[in-house]
Structures are given as C-alpha cells and as structure tokens.
Design an enzyme around this catalytic site. Structure first.
Site, PDB file in Angstrom:
ATOM      1  N   ASP A   1      22.284  -5.383  -6.119  1.00  0.00           N
ATOM      2  CA  ASP A   1      23.079  -6.403  -5.441  1.00  0.00           C
ATOM      3  C   ASP A   1      22.668  -7.831  -5.737  1.00  0.00           C
ATOM      4  O   ASP A   1      23.421  -8.764  -5.463  1.00  0.00           O
ATOM      5  CB  ASP A   1      23.059  -6.159  -3.929  1.00  0.00           C
ATOM      6  CG  ASP A   1      23.916  -4.966  -3.538  1.00  0.00           C
ATOM      7  OD1 ASP A   1      24.847  -4.647  -4.298  1.00  0.00           O
ATOM      8  OD2 ASP A   1      23.658  -4.359  -2.486  1.00  0.00           O
TER       9      ASP A   1
ATOM     10  N   TYR B   1      28.838  -3.193   2.229  1.00  0.00           N
ATOM     11  CA  TYR B   1      27.666  -3.198   3.110  1.00  0.00           C
ATOM     12  C   TYR B   1      27.284  -4.595   3.564  1.00  0.00           C
ATOM     13  O   TYR B   1      27.484  -5.580   2.854  1.00  0.00           O
ATOM     14  CB  TYR B   1      26.461  -2.550   2.417  1.00  0.00           C
ATOM     15  CG  TYR B   1      26.263  -1.096   2.806  1.00  0.00           C
ATOM     16  CD1 TYR B   1      25.877  -0.754   4.093  1.00  0.00           C
ATOM     17  CD2 TYR B   1      26.492  -0.068   1.901  1.00  0.00           C
ATOM     18  CE1 TYR B   1      25.700   0.565   4.469  1.00  0.00           C
ATOM     19  CE2 TYR B   1      26.320   1.265   2.260  1.00  0.00           C
ATOM     20  CZ  TYR B   1      25.925   1.577   3.550  1.00  0.00           C
ATOM     21  OH  TYR B   1      25.755   2.881   3.930  1.00  0.00           O
TER      22      TYR B   1
ATOM     23  N   HIS C   1      23.886   8.619  -0.603  1.00  0.00           N
ATOM     24  CA  HIS C   1      23.332   7.523  -1.387  1.00  0.00           C
ATOM     25  C   HIS C   1      21.971   7.137  -0.840  1.00  0.00           C
ATOM     26  O   HIS C   1      21.596   7.505   0.271  1.00  0.00           O
ATOM     27  CB  HIS C   1      24.267   6.305  -1.385  1.00  0.00           C
ATOM     28  CG  HIS C   1      24.602   5.787  -0.026  1.00  0.00           C
ATOM     29  ND1 HIS C   1      25.535   6.389   0.795  1.00  0.00           N
ATOM     30  CD2 HIS C   1      24.133   4.725   0.679  1.00  0.00           C
ATOM     31  CE1 HIS C   1      25.629   5.729   1.929  1.00  0.00           C
ATOM     32  NE2 HIS C   1      24.774   4.715   1.888  1.00  0.00           N
TER      33      HIS C   1
ATOM     34  N   ASP D   1       3.212 -12.529  -2.056  1.00  0.00           N
ATOM     35  CA  ASP D   1       2.144 -13.305  -2.675  1.00  0.00           C
ATOM     36  C   ASP D   1       1.260 -13.826  -1.549  1.00  0.00           C
ATOM     37  O   ASP D   1       1.488 -14.904  -0.997  1.00  0.00           O
ATOM     38  CB  ASP D   1       2.735 -14.449  -3.498  1.00  0.00           C
ATOM     39  CG  ASP D   1       1.662 -15.254  -4.237  1.00  0.00           C
ATOM     40  OD1 ASP D   1       0.463 -14.965  -4.031  1.00  0.00           O
ATOM     41  OD2 ASP D   1       2.018 -16.174  -4.992  1.00  0.00           O
ATOM     42  N   LEU D   2       0.272 -13.019  -1.185  1.00  0.00           N
ATOM     43  CA  LEU D   2      -0.601 -13.350  -0.059  1.00  0.00           C
ATOM     44  C   LEU D   2      -1.793 -14.163  -0.543  1.00  0.00           C
ATOM     45  O   LEU D   2      -2.396 -13.848  -1.572  1.00  0.00           O
ATOM     46  CB  LEU D   2      -1.090 -12.077   0.628  1.00  0.00           C
ATOM     47  CG  LEU D   2       0.003 -11.103   1.104  1.00  0.00           C
ATOM     48  CD1 LEU D   2      -0.634  -9.894   1.767  1.00  0.00           C
ATOM     49  CD2 LEU D   2       0.946 -11.800   2.064  1.00  0.00           C
TER      50      LEU D   2
ATOM     51  N   PHE E   1       4.837  -4.978 -15.574  1.00  0.00           N
ATOM     52  CA  PHE E   1       3.917  -5.787 -14.781  1.00  0.00           C
ATOM     53  C   PHE E   1       2.610  -5.039 -14.513  1.00  0.00           C
ATOM     54  O   PHE E   1       1.580  -5.648 -14.278  1.00  0.00           O
ATOM     55  CB  PHE E   1       4.539  -6.151 -13.432  1.00  0.00           C
ATOM     56  CG  PHE E   1       5.670  -7.138 -13.488  1.00  0.00           C
ATOM     57  CD1 PHE E   1       6.318  -7.455 -14.672  1.00  0.00           C
ATOM     58  CD2 PHE E   1       6.110  -7.767 -12.330  1.00  0.00           C
ATOM     59  CE1 PHE E   1       7.360  -8.358 -14.705  1.00  0.00           C
ATOM     60  CE2 PHE E   1       7.150  -8.678 -12.341  1.00  0.00           C
ATOM     61  CZ  PHE E   1       7.784  -8.969 -13.544  1.00  0.00           C
TER      62      PHE E   1
ATOM     63  N   HIS F   1      20.677   7.910   2.950  1.00  0.00           N
ATOM     64  CA  HIS F   1      21.797   7.861   3.887  1.00  0.00           C
ATOM     65  C   HIS F   1      22.795   8.957   3.521  1.00  0.00           C
ATOM     66  O   HIS F   1      23.416   8.914   2.455  1.00  0.00           O
ATOM     67  CB  HIS F   1      22.474   6.493   3.837  1.00  0.00           C
ATOM     68  CG  HIS F   1      23.490   6.298   4.917  1.00  0.00           C
ATOM     69  ND1 HIS F   1      24.244   5.150   5.055  1.00  0.00           N
ATOM     70  CD2 HIS F   1      23.895   7.111   5.938  1.00  0.00           C
ATOM     71  CE1 HIS F   1      25.054   5.266   6.085  1.00  0.00           C
ATOM     72  NE2 HIS F   1      24.849   6.453   6.632  1.00  0.00           N
TER      73      HIS F   1
END
Length: 693
Positions: A380, A465, A516, A525-526, A596, A617
């Site tokens: 999305d 949604y 779905h 990012d602490l 990463f 769901h």
C-alpha cells in the site's frame, strides 16, 4: 397629566424593569445551568519561530509550490500536469520532504551546529523521451530552491525502468475508458441481460502486481456492481478481464483473456457469442439496494450519544506546528506521502529515547480461485499511506476534543492538495489503572494511577481497507505502535460452491470473503542513552537444580537465557525497508530488504530494529458491512528495561494516594475528589464540521 396616570406609568415601568432583569439573569447563567468552561482551542497552533521541529516537519504549501515552480523552470516546457498526463508524457509525480542526514540533524539538535539544509525529494516520470524512465531529484535549499541533483542511482543502485512507476489516476481512468468504449461493446446483450448494465452500473477493481514477470504491465480487473452510497467491494459479478496496458499509447492496449464462472475466454466477443448461442451457463446478479447489507446507513433511529472524553482542566499537552509537548514527552511528527505516519526526536523527560519511529509498509496477500484475487499482493505504500489519509471525524475517528492538524501533499497532480484534519493528537483515557495497590497487610493504604497516554493518529483509506495508525506514549516511558484494520473486505464471486469455500467464507448470496494476510512493517531507530546500543533478547528456560536444603529433591528453576536478535546497523542508504516501485515489479527489486541483514557487528553501534506485525484474516458474515477494529489490531510495545531507577510514572501529577484515617472525599487528600467541582461546567466544544468529502 394627573397623578393617577403618573402612578400607572410608574408601575408599568417597574414591571418592565423586573422582567428585563429576569431575562438577563436567566440568559447569563442565573438559573441552575452550569457555567461555561474556559475556551480551549482544539487546533494546532501555527509555528511562530524557527527551531528544532522544522527538521522533520512536512513541507508546507508554500514550500511545495516553490519546488514545483523551480522544477517547472528547470525541466523545461515539456512538463504536463500529472493530473492530465498520458503515459507518454513527462510529469512531476510527487514532491515531499527529503529527511536530513542523521549525523547533521543530531549535530544541530545536540551540539548547536547550524541546521542541515531543508530539502525536498521529487519523483519525475519521463515518458516523453526515447528511453522512458523514473528519476528522483533532491531540490533545495528551502524555502527558495536554487539547486537540484539526481539521486536515482545513489538511492536505487541503478536507473528506474519506466514500467515500475506507480499508477497515475489518468492511467487508471484510461483503463476504464478502454473497457467501456472498446471491450464492453463486444458483449452488449450479455452485460445487459446478466448484470443489468446500463453504462454506469459497473466498477473496476485491480489486482497487483501487474503481470507475472519483470517488465509486465498487464492487470487483472474484476467487475463489481456500482450503486451510489454502497460499498462496491461486496458486490462482485464474476467477470474479470486481463488488460495489457504496457504500451505508452492507449490505442495499443488490449484485453488478453476473460474469466467468467471458472472458465477462460479469448475476449468478450467469444463470451457474447456463446451466450447468444445458449451454450453459456450464467448467474444473473441483481443490482444491490441502496440501503442493503453493504450500506453504512444506520438501521435504527438516532439514540443517546456515546460517552464524551473530557479534560476538566484543559489539555495536558500542546501542539505547535509539528511539535508535540507534554509534561513527560516531546516529539515531532511527520506524515510521509507514501509511508505515512512517523515521529522523530522522541524524548522522555528531556532525554532522547528514539530518533525515528515510522511506518514502512502495509502488505496484504489474498487467496481465492479467481485470477484477480489469487494474483493480489497489495503493497500500500505504492498507493500512498499518507496521501490517502483522509480527514478525521471528531467524536468517531478521534475523541471530540482532539487537536486536529491539517497536512498538505503533492502527489499525482501539479497542485498542492490540502488534507484537512488528517492527523489528530489527543490524550487517551484508557479506563484502566496503569498501576494500583490496595494494601491491607500491616498498614492500610491505596495508591494508583489512572491509565492515560498521549496519542498521535492518522487513518489511511487505501481502496477497501482503512488502517488506523497510532503512536502511543505512556507515562511510564513506554512507547507503543499499533494499527487497527477496518473498512470493507475484498471479495470474489462465489462460483464453485464448496470448492471455493477453501479460500474463505460465504458472506453474501454469491459472495466469497477471500482469505488474506495483513503485515505491517515499522522502523525503530532507538537511541537509548546515546547512539551506542546493544540489542539482547532474554527468554526463560527451566533447568533442574537440587534443592540446597534437601539435595535428594530437585526443583525446576527458571533461568534467563541471552542471545542476539537480528537487527541492523543504521545506514543512510538503508533508510527505508520498502519502495513504491516494488508493487509493479516484485521480481527484480533494485534493493531488497533482505540485503540489509548480514554478519555485521551489532555491539555498541547505532542500531535499527525492523518490526513486522501481522495477522491472518478469514472473513466471516460479521465482516459485513465493515470489518470492526476489535480483534483486528497488531503492533509493538517498547518498554523501559533497567533504564530508570524506578517506575517514572510515580512522578505523574495524576497519581492517587490515601491512607486509613484520611477522608478520601477531600480534594486536599485525593485530587480525584475535585473532579465533580472542576467538571461542574459545560465544556466549550468546537462546532462539528467536515471538509474532506
């Protein structure tokens, strides 16, 4: 004038004076009505002076307009407004804030260095050239830009092929025009007889990705009944078409296949021919009623209103521009056009605990026996989680007295779009004690703290949604991210009976609620006590141990186990885990999130945790007309762990404590006892208004 007349006039005057005095007294509160509370503005205050929060604040209308003017001048007269652009045109697709490098931002925030240049990121579609492509440009400095630089290769490892571009509204409209004007005329009898189609009673929903291999731009399109005011998503008719629209000239687009009731056809002409010949099994689908099961119109007469959340002494937080401050927390919020909600420079009692907490992606993957549904993998962010954050409704989407904040976006059109009240900030009364104890051993006392939290919220309405995004900051130093799913489920036509029910439940006469998954990805990012962090996971294992006082017997004693989690070192080039270009080319992504993760050291480094929260769901009848938020919530919770010497909520001004022998009804003993007096006024509520339909 005689004395009798004078006395009559005097009497009438006195009666009039008393009557006026009575009216004035009653109109000004001389009756038993409570007084009005002091007026408190529910809206954010404008930013009145430059400062730290502008580092992460979304671009203003003026800044967006300045960037558009600069790019229009630099890129030449061949640019077309994205709202009217054809695939073969050049257009500016989007403009939004380019986040500053972290090192430069921290140097400004912590060491007083000059702020980094405020910049914008522009995405440009170059369809009108021999080698069409997508280009990303950084433009700055704002508010008066003077430079731009191409960062496409730097950000994506190479050029961006044109087929990966997100959809413009014009391309979607052209696809529908092609179906109506070119394809539907091939089957007029079938469409009118089976679906009651009259030229306007059908609508299209698309599957993505658009094809089966890199370079494709072919979309399975399912048709649904279209009646104003009802949810089209619950009214599939069973007809789906595969449209190839890769050509930059829409005249060369063509339907490659047609699917109807479990069978595939070359085109609608073949379907029409077989229907007229009586060789086609059909299911006639009546038009839905305007007030039927898919309508959100109330089924009952209006009744008592729901409870109102009310702060009798006014808000305990303030919002200025994008900066939010309370007696414990400060942070700056942003609203990325594609990635949506994000907060920066999050501090608890003045100490930074997080540099960035943000939404990265929202994925849903469907399964069914129709091609459109089995093909669907929605990412999305490609459509725009922030871009589709519509205006929030007071008293429903947010508590009535929330602070409503407007945002501006520039996506898919050349003009800046106002999203009025797209973000709300409020303090949430949770109706549950955060902590409490009623002591009856030795001394007798009660101590507790009502649960409340500071919340910043937006809602992304992406197609069927609606996703409610919250960042929640608690008085004990905990930080929570949560998302609730609601809106309409995605459905397919139930054509194969029991076989189709392998993929969900029947939710209508011939309607399958398709199974779905939902997955939501966050970036954390602490910066806990500085940039050098360690990440350790602790779990409990039970190990047998001989009881010291009775060695012949064993106990199962819990013991902590320590091991590292897979997180990554923070890198500027790994600022986002997803990309708006993945949706239309999931096969050869220019940069994959899996890259990463490697064997780099995670000890004493600036670390980022990437969190995925998800749920399955399986739609059911109670998902009609809408899926409810209850039970459809996931997220993450960050809690202090040996960061403080004690629970910091003990310093909350809302704490309650009283002992035996004290009268808890006195304000001097228990401040909660003051509430009936403090709330003995009528709240000065803002008038209800809504501007986003």
């Amino acid at each position: 004038m005689n004395l009798k007349v004078v006395l009559v006039f005097l009497a009438l005057s006195l009666i009039t004076i008393f009557a006026l005095a009575y009216v004035l007294l009653t109109s000004r509160g001389g009756s038993n009505l409570p007084p009005r509370c002091p007026s408190v503005s529910p809206r954010a205050q404008p930013w009145t002076h430059p400062g730290q929060s502008q580092l992460f604040a979304d671009l203003s209308r003026e800044e967006l307009t300045a960037v558009m003017s600069f790019l229009t001048q630099k890129l030449g007269p061949g640019l077309v407004d994205a709202a009217q652009a054809q695939p073969s045109d050049n257009c500016i697709f989007s403009v939004e804030l380019q986040l500053p490098p972290k090192a430069a931002a921290l140097a400004h925030l912590d060491r007083g260095s000059p702020p980094p240049a405020r910049e914008a990121l522009a995405i440009v579609f170059f369809g009108g050239q021999p080698q069409p492509n997508v280009t990303e440009l950084v433009v700055g400095p704002l508010p008066q830009p003077s430079y731009m630089r191409d960062v496409t290769v730097e950000r994506h490892g190479g050029p961006l092929p044109y087929h990966r571009r997100p959809m413009l509204a014009t391309e979607s409209a052209q696809m529908w025009t092609h179906l109506k004007e070119v394809e539907f005329p091939k089957a007029p009898v079938f469409l009118a007889s089976v679906f009651n189609y009259n030229g306007s009673t059908l609508a299209a929903l698309h599957a993505t990705p658009r094809g089966l291999r890199s370079g494709d731009r072919a979309t399975w399109i399912a048709l649904y009944h279209n009646i104003s005011g009802v949810g089209i998503f619950l009214h599939p008719v069973g007809l789906e078409l595969l449209l190839d629209h890769r050509a930059l000239d829409p005249a060369h687009w063509a339907v490659q296949q047609v699917f109807y009731l479990g069978h595939y056809y070359a085109d609608l002409g073949q379907l029409e021919w077989e229907f007229k010949a009586g060789r086609l099994d059909v299911v006639r689908v009546p038009l839905p009623l305007p007030d039927g099961a898919s309508s959100l119109r109330s089924r009952v007469s209006p009744g008592p209103l729901p409870p109102l959340e009310f702060s009798p002494q006014g808000s305990r937080y303030s919002v200025q521009g994008h900066l939010v401050e309370s007696f414990l927390w400060t942070f700056t919020f942003g609203h990325g056009a594609f990635s949506g909600m994000r907060i920066f420079d999050v501090r608890f009692k003045g100490e930074r605990v997080a540099y960035e907490v943000s939404v990265q992606e929202c994925v849903s993957i469907y399964g069914a026996d129709s091609p459109k549904t089995m093909m669907t993998r929605y990412l999305d962010s490609s459509y725009g989680l922030g871009r589709h954050s519509r205006g929030l409704v007071r008293g429903v989407d947010c508590p009535y007295q929330s602070t409503m904040v407007d945002t501006h976006v520039l996506v898919g059109q050349g003009a800046v779009q106002l999203l009025p009240g797209a973000v709300c900030v409020f303090e949430e009364a949770q109706g549950l004690p955060l902590r409490r104890h009623h002591n009856q051993l030795q001394s007798h006392f009660y101590g507790g703290l009502a649960g409340s939290a500071l919340v910043v919220r937006s809602v992304s309405s992406v197609g069927n949604y609606d996703y409610i995004w919250d960042f929640v900051l608690h008085p004990n130093g905990a930080l929570e991210g949560r998302v609730h799913a609601t809106g309409y489920i995605n459905t397919a036509f139930l054509s194969r009976g029991e076989e189709s029910l392998l993929f969900g439940n029947r939710v209508g006469e011939r309607v399958l609620g398709a199974v779905h998954t939902h997955a939501f990805h966050f970036k954390l990012d602490l910066d806990v006590a500085g940039l050098k962090n360690w990440v350790v996971a602790e779990d409990v294992v039970f190990k047998p141990v001989a009881a010291p006082w009775s060695p012949e017997h064993q106990l199962q004693r819990p013991q902590l186990t320590r091991y590292q989690l897979v997180v990554t070192r923070r890198k500027e080039e790994e600022s986002q885990s997803s990309s708006i270009y993945y949706q239309n080319d999931i096969w050869t992504a220019t940069a994959a999130f899996a890259d990463f993760i490697n064997n780099e050291t995670l000890l004493g480094e600036d670390l980022v945790a990437w969190v995925t929260a998800s749920f399955l769901h399986i739609p059911h009848a109670e998902d009609v007309p809408n899926t409810v938020t209850l039970g459809n919530r996931v997220g993450f919770l960050l809690r202090p762990y040996n960061f403080f010497d004690e629970d910091p909520s003990i310093f909350s001004p809302g704490s309650v404590y009283f002992e035996r022998g004290q009268d808890a009804g006195f304000c001097s003993v228990n401040h909660v006892a003051c509430i009936p007096h403090l709330a003995a006024c009528v709240p000065d509520l803002p008038p209800f208004s809504y501007q986003d339909l």
